[in-house]
Design an enzyme around this catalytic site. Structure first.
Site, mmCIF file in Angstrom:
data_model
loop_
_atom_site.group_PDB
_atom_site.id
_atom_site.type_symbol
_atom_site.label_atom_id
_atom_site.label_comp_id
_atom_site.label_asym_id
_atom_site.label_seq_id
_atom_site.Cartn_x
_atom_site.Cartn_y
_atom_site.Cartn_z
ATOM 1 N N TYR A 146 4.702 -0.951 -7.407
ATOM 2 C CA TYR A 146 3.492 -0.358 -6.829
ATOM 3 C C TYR A 146 3.780 0.952 -6.109
ATOM 4 O O TYR A 146 2.902 1.798 -6.002
ATOM 5 C CB TYR A 146 2.859 -1.328 -5.818
ATOM 6 N N LYS A 195 13.054 -12.151 -12.177
ATOM 7 C CA LYS A 195 13.353 -12.034 -13.613
ATOM 8 C C LYS A 195 14.812 -11.599 -13.704
ATOM 9 O O LYS A 195 15.151 -10.534 -14.249
ATOM 10 C CB LYS A 195 12.377 -11.016 -14.243
HETATM 11 C C1 IPM Z 1 -4.647 -7.607 -5.020
HETATM 12 C C2 IPM Z 1 -5.334 -6.613 -5.904
HETATM 13 C C3 IPM Z 1 -4.730 -5.243 -5.656
HETATM 14 C C4 IPM Z 1 -3.257 -5.342 -6.010
HETATM 15 C C5 IPM Z 1 -5.419 -4.108 -6.422
HETATM 16 C C6 IPM Z 1 -6.886 -4.029 -6.079
HETATM 17 C C7 IPM Z 1 -4.741 -2.780 -6.202
HETATM 18 O O1 IPM Z 1 -5.233 -6.996 -7.231
HETATM 19 O O2 IPM Z 1 -4.713 -7.448 -3.783
HETATM 20 O O3 IPM Z 1 -4.059 -8.545 -5.553
HETATM 21 O O4 IPM Z 1 -2.892 -5.222 -7.186
HETATM 22 O O5 IPM Z 1 -2.455 -5.533 -5.095
#
Ligand code: IPM
Ligand code: MG
Length: 364
Positions: A146, A195
């Site tokens: 992320y 993994k």
């Molecule tokens: C979550 C959601 C978010 C994530 C999105 C909205 C960016 O899916 O909080 O799980 O992927 O973390």
């Protein structure tokens, strides 16, 4: 206690469910003698519409100044909403990722519980659901894919996209410590999911988790590959206590875990930093298709508010009262449409909030 709570109503059903959670918190404050000061900030699409960006510096400062943050949900319909014609870093979700990073909310707790009253909604075979389950997914929230470097380029006329998965040992250690601490308060079992048969980041994850485990001799640690975990969640969910995993795996597995409870509208979450500060939000999304119709289920947000009382304010008695009120209102047969079943009484979002607040009064 005097408690400063910043609310992020957000988009879609967000404002409705936050309103009901506030109703419940106000009742708790009245009964147990606390003072709660609420302020609202904009995030996601609501902020884009006003400020042209999903999260402003001022909003972050306001969140930081609070004792805790209570959030509804953000985002809209990705195919039709104009928010999704903006560049990726200006879309609603970018606001959520930015606040997680800005507030250093590295530990995401997502409980997945099969409520007896709702066991009929569980999509698993009865012989599996009969055992019940109560697990806590601990998802690392500020690292991994992320937040790694990403780019899209054209090389020799070929379009190419790159996302990077990086973890250092400190990032792994701090979430592992939280995971083991939580396991100590539960059934003392940690399943670390990775993994490691393919990824270097997973091999480091495994090593660091094992080092942390040495300080928790009472906790049983097992390792599980993520693909196997996805399977085990539907095959034998009762085996899990704490699932400890990295950001992307946790995103996927927590949706799966919530679905096996059959009622995503019931599941809370907490995102914590290394102090008591946290952001609390339901595990579900903004459901733009049902927004503004007073039919959303506010229980996940109410239970997130209970997690706030417990984890940020150490108000266990008050948190217990909220959780008990939820169980009792379900036992009384009240249901929002998403969890409705035969013989129950269907109520709207606001009525559900009223019933929960009343129940809390009747508990004392
Ligand atoms: C979550 C959601 C978010 C994530 C999105 C909205 C960016 O899916 O909080 O799980 O992927 O973390
Ligand atoms: Mg998700």
């Amino acid at each position: 206690m005097e408690l400063k709570i910043t609310c992020i109503p957000g988009d879609g059903i967000g404002p409705e469910i936050v309103r009901e959670a506030k109703k419940v918190l106000e009742k708790v404050a009245e009964i147990y003698g606390h003072k709660m000061l609420f302020t609202d900030i904009l995030m996601g699409g609501a902020s884009i519409d006003v400020h042209g960006e999903p999260l402003t510096k001022e909003a972050v400062a306001q969140a930081k100044a609070a004792d805790a943050v209570l959030m509804g949900s953000i985002g809209g319909d990705t195919t039709t909403s104009p928010w999704y014609r903006l560049p990726p870093n200006k879309r609603p979700e970018a606001g959520l990722l930015a606040i997680r990073k800005e507030l250093n909310l590295f530990a995401n707790l997502r409980p997945a519980i099969l409520y007896d009253e709702l066991s009929g909604a569980c999509p698993l075979k009865e012989e599996i659901s009969r055992a019940g389950f109560d697990m806590m997914i601990m998802r690392e929230l500020t690292g991994g894919l992320y937040f790694g470097e990403r780019k899209t380029v054209v090389e020799n006329g070929v379009r190419k996209a790159v996302d990077t998965l990086t973890y250092d040992e400190n990032e792994i250690r701090r979430i592992a410590v939280k995971g083991f601490d939580i396991a100590m308060k539960r059934r003392k079992k940690v399943t670390s999911v990775d993994k490691a048969n393919v990824l270097d980041s997973s091999r480091l994850w495994r090593r660091v988790v094992e080092e942390v485990a040495e300080n928790y001799p009472e906790v049983t640690l097992e390792h599980m590959l993520v693909d196997n975990c996805a399977m085990q969640l539907v095959k034998n969910p009762a085996q899990f206590d704490v699932i400890l995993t990295e950001n992307m795996f946790g995103d996927i597995l927590s949706d799966e875990a919530s679905m096996v409870t059959g009622s995503i509208g019931m599941l809370a979450s907490a995102s914590l930093n290394d102090s008591k500060f946290g952001l609390y939000e339901p595990s579900h999304g903004s459901a733009p298709d049902i927004a503004g119709r007073d039919i959303a289920n506010p229980i996940a947000t109410v239970l997130s508010a209970a997690m706030m009382l417990r984890y940020s304010f150490d108000l266990d008695k008050e948190a217990d009262a909220v959780e008990t009120a939820v169980k009792k209102v379900l036992q009384d047969g009240y249901r929002t449409v998403d969890i409705m079943s035969e013989g129950c009484t269907q109520v709207g979002c606001s009525k559900m909030g009223d019933l929960l607040a009343e129940k809390i009064s009747s508990l004392v």
